[in-house]
Scaffold this motif. Structure first.
Motif, PDB file in Angstrom:
ATOM      1  N   PHE A  75       0.836  -1.203   0.000  1.00 42.30           N
ATOM      2  CA  PHE A  75       0.000   0.000   0.000  1.00 42.30           C
ATOM      3  C   PHE A  75       0.869   1.251   0.000  1.00 42.30           C
ATOM      4  O   PHE A  75       0.568   2.223  -0.703  1.00 42.30           O
ATOM      5  N   ARG A  76       1.947   1.243   0.752  1.00 38.13           N
ATOM      6  CA  ARG A  76       2.845   2.405   0.779  1.00 38.13           C
ATOM      7  C   ARG A  76       3.491   2.616  -0.584  1.00 38.13           C
ATOM      8  O   ARG A  76       3.589   3.753  -1.055  1.00 38.13           O
ATOM      9  N   HIS A  80      -0.799   4.520  -1.447  1.00 37.42           N
ATOM     10  CA  HIS A  80      -1.966   4.435  -0.571  1.00 37.42           C
ATOM     11  C   HIS A  80      -1.570   4.086   0.856  1.00 37.42           C
ATOM     12  O   HIS A  80      -2.352   3.510   1.608  1.00 37.42           O
ATOM     13  N   GLY A  81      -0.348   4.457   1.226  1.00 39.98           N
ATOM     14  CA  GLY A  81       0.153   4.157   2.559  1.00 39.98           C
ATOM     15  C   GLY A  81      -0.665   4.797   3.657  1.00 39.98           C
ATOM     16  O   GLY A  81      -0.801   4.247   4.748  1.00 39.98           O
ATOM     17  N   ASP A  82      -1.246   5.971   3.368  1.00 38.34           N
ATOM     18  CA  ASP A  82      -2.063   6.646   4.376  1.00 38.34           C
ATOM     19  C   ASP A  82      -3.256   5.787   4.781  1.00 38.34           C
ATOM     20  O   ASP A  82      -3.653   5.770   5.949  1.00 38.34           O
ATOM     21  N   VAL A  88      -3.552   0.459  10.818  1.00 36.84           N
ATOM     22  CA  VAL A  88      -2.594   0.017  11.836  1.00 36.84           C
ATOM     23  C   VAL A  88      -2.655   0.942  13.053  1.00 36.84           C
ATOM     24  O   VAL A  88      -2.675   0.475  14.193  1.00 36.84           O
ATOM     25  N   ASN A  89      -2.685   2.236  12.833  1.00 38.53           N
ATOM     26  CA  ASN A  89      -2.676   3.218  13.918  1.00 38.53           C
ATOM     27  C   ASN A  89      -4.043   3.312  14.581  1.00 38.53           C
ATOM     28  O   ASN A  89      -5.051   2.858  14.035  1.00 38.53           O
ATOM     29  N   ASP A  97     -11.164   1.209  -1.845  1.00 39.72           N
ATOM     30  CA  ASP A  97     -12.087   0.778  -2.889  1.00 39.72           C
ATOM     31  C   ASP A  97     -11.384  -0.186  -3.836  1.00 39.72           C
ATOM     32  O   ASP A  97     -10.177  -0.407  -3.749  1.00 39.72           O
ATOM     33  N   SER A  98     -12.161  -0.753  -4.722  1.00 38.00           N
ATOM     34  CA  SER A  98     -11.645  -1.768  -5.640  1.00 38.00           C
ATOM     35  C   SER A  98     -10.487  -1.263  -6.487  1.00 38.00           C
ATOM     36  O   SER A  98      -9.520  -1.989  -6.720  1.00 38.00           O
ATOM     37  N   SER A  99     -10.572  -0.015  -6.940  1.00 38.55           N
ATOM     38  CA  SER A  99      -9.487   0.498  -7.786  1.00 38.55           C
ATOM     39  C   SER A  99      -8.190   0.637  -7.000  1.00 38.55           C
ATOM     40  O   SER A  99      -7.107   0.372  -7.531  1.00 38.55           O
ATOM     41  N   ASP A 100      -8.281   1.037  -5.713  1.00 41.63           N
ATOM     42  CA  ASP A 100      -7.087   1.097  -4.868  1.00 41.63           C
ATOM     43  C   ASP A 100      -6.484  -0.296  -4.691  1.00 41.63           C
ATOM     44  O   ASP A 100      -5.265  -0.467  -4.744  1.00 41.63           O
TER      45      ASP A 100
END
Length: 156
Positions: A75-76, A80-82, A88-89, A97-100
Motif C-alpha cells: 500500500f505504501r 496508498h500508505g495513508d 494500523v494506527n 475501494d476496488s481500484s485502490d
C-alpha cells in the motif's frame, strides 16, 4: 508488483474467503499452517488448502506477521500508505475501494487469489474492500505490526 509473497496471498485469500465477520474461523484455518507439508494427505483440501500449502513450514504467527508487513508495504509503494497506516494506527480506518486494491495488489496477485479462492474478481475485491481495514486494525491493536510471536494469538 508481480510474484506476491505467499504469506500475503494466503492472508488476503483467507480474508476474502472467510470474511472478517467470521474471524473466529480464521484461527482454525491458520492453526494448520505450521503442519503444511508436501504430502497431499497432510494438507487441507480445496482451494484454501492449496492457497495455504504455498507457505511450507512457516508458523501461523510468522505468516500473519509477514503477510501484514508485505501488505502494508504494498500500500505504501502504490501511494496508498495513508490508508494502510490508518488501519494500523489508532483512530478511524480509511476505506479502500476496488481500484485502490487493483492498483496495490496488481493483476498477478488478484488473478492468483481468484483462482485459489474460487471467487470472481469483482467479489474478491468487494470482500477485501469490506474486510481488510477492520481485519488489519484488529491484528494491530498496539498501533504497529505484530511480531510473529504476537501474531500467533490470532492463529490459536
Amino acid at each position: 508488483m508481480a510474484n506476491a509473497m505467499p504469506s500475503m496471498v494466503a492472508l488476503l485469500g483467507m480474508l476474502a474467503v472467510a470474511g472478517y465477520q467470521n474471524r473466529d474461523k480464521l484461527g482454525g484455518l491458520l492453526g494448520g499452517l505450521g503442519n503444511q507439508s508436501g504430502d497431499p494427505a497432510n494438507r487441507q483440501s480445496g482451494g484454501l488448502g492449496d492457497l495455504l500449502g504455498g507457505l511450507g513450514g512457516a508458523s501461523a504467527g510468522g505468516a500473519l506477521s509477514g503477510g501484514l508487513g508485505d501488505l502494508v508495504d504494498r500500500f505504501r509503494q502504490s501511494g496508498h500508505g495513508d490508508k494502510a497506516d490508518s488501519w494500523v494506527n489508532s483512530g478511524a480506518n480509511a476505506s479502500v475501494d476496488s481500484s485502490d486494491l487493483e492498483q496495490t495488489l496488481g493483476d498477478d496477485t488478484i488473478t492468483e487469489l481468484t483462482q485459489k479462492t474460487g471467487l470472481s474478481r469483482a467479489e474478491l475485491l468487494d470482500r477485501l474492500a469490506k474486510t481488510l481495514p477492520d481485519a488489519v486494525n484488529h491484528m494491530t491493536p498496539d498501533g504497529r505490526l505484530p511480531t510473529p510471536q504476537e501474531a500467533q494469538r490470532f492463529a490459536g
